[in-house]
Design an enzyme around this catalytic site. Sequence first.
Site, PDB file in Angstrom:
ATOM      1  CE1 TYR A 148      -4.086  -2.010   1.311  1.00  0.00           C
ATOM      2  CE2 TYR A 148      -2.269  -3.409   2.042  1.00  0.00           C
ATOM      3  CZ  TYR A 148      -3.612  -3.233   1.766  1.00  0.00           C
ATOM      4  OH  TYR A 148      -4.480  -4.281   1.943  1.00  0.00           O
ATOM      5  CG  HIS A 156      -8.734   0.340  -2.588  1.00  0.00           C
ATOM      6  ND1 HIS A 156      -9.498  -0.630  -1.973  1.00  0.00           N
ATOM      7  CD2 HIS A 156      -9.563   1.397  -2.823  1.00  0.00           C
ATOM      8  CE1 HIS A 156     -10.743  -0.190  -1.844  1.00  0.00           C
ATOM      9  NE2 HIS A 156     -10.814   1.045  -2.343  1.00  0.00           N
ATOM     10  CE  LYS A 190      -5.116  -6.342  -3.891  1.00  0.00           C
ATOM     11  NZ  LYS A 190      -5.934  -5.175  -3.687  1.00  0.00           N
TER      12      LYS A 190
END
EC number: 4.6.1.16
Length: 237
Positions: A148, A156, A190
Amino acid sequence: MAPRWKWKGAEAKALAEPVSKTVSELRSSLTQTEALGFLSSCNVLLSVESEEAELLDRCCFGRLVVGAEKDKRWIQLSFEEAFFLFYKLKCIKICLHGRSLENEVDLWRSMSSFKQDFAILYKAYSHLRSKNWIVRSGLQYGVDFVVYRHHPSLVHSEYAVLVQSIGGNDRLKVWSDIHCSVRLTGSVAKSLLVLYVNRKVNTEKMNLPLCLEDYTVEEQTIRRWSPELSREDETRT
């Protein structure tokens, strides 16, 4: 990939409270209170006061273990987190079977005996932490870590991290593995970050934390190519 802040004003709060500053406060506080951790075969339980527990949470080190004691807090640390606090920040003490481990060599050997790939994972963990990334377990995504930009309550995670080494595990050896990993990380917004941790051949240092100096870390981001992004506009003539 741009940061995905969780709420309006989160970015401003993150800028006002940089991770490096909070880690510095944590280091000072833990050093003053001489925080003590207890090593087991899978983690380290750190005994701290309420103030230190709050700082550990703000820096995202460990997880709170619910207990009956009101004045004491117990924080469960991974081996990588505990060794970073012990060796890199030099702000906690650790004991095993009632005996204090006075130096990093004893702790390194103990953790390495409990966890075969500890050296590789710690090198990757410290590499990311030293760049002020917040590093958490990536078990739920099938990776080693997730990282992070700031505290998870504000933003997020941006990367799912796999740690690779020569002669290590067989992950990402075939295209189907790469495809599955990229699709999985993409489905949770991601990017897949692969850290290749390699070392020079030096058997004399393998059981010592000094071997960390012989490791190199290569970063590689793997993304799924989308044909739609490179198609020409059908309206063009």
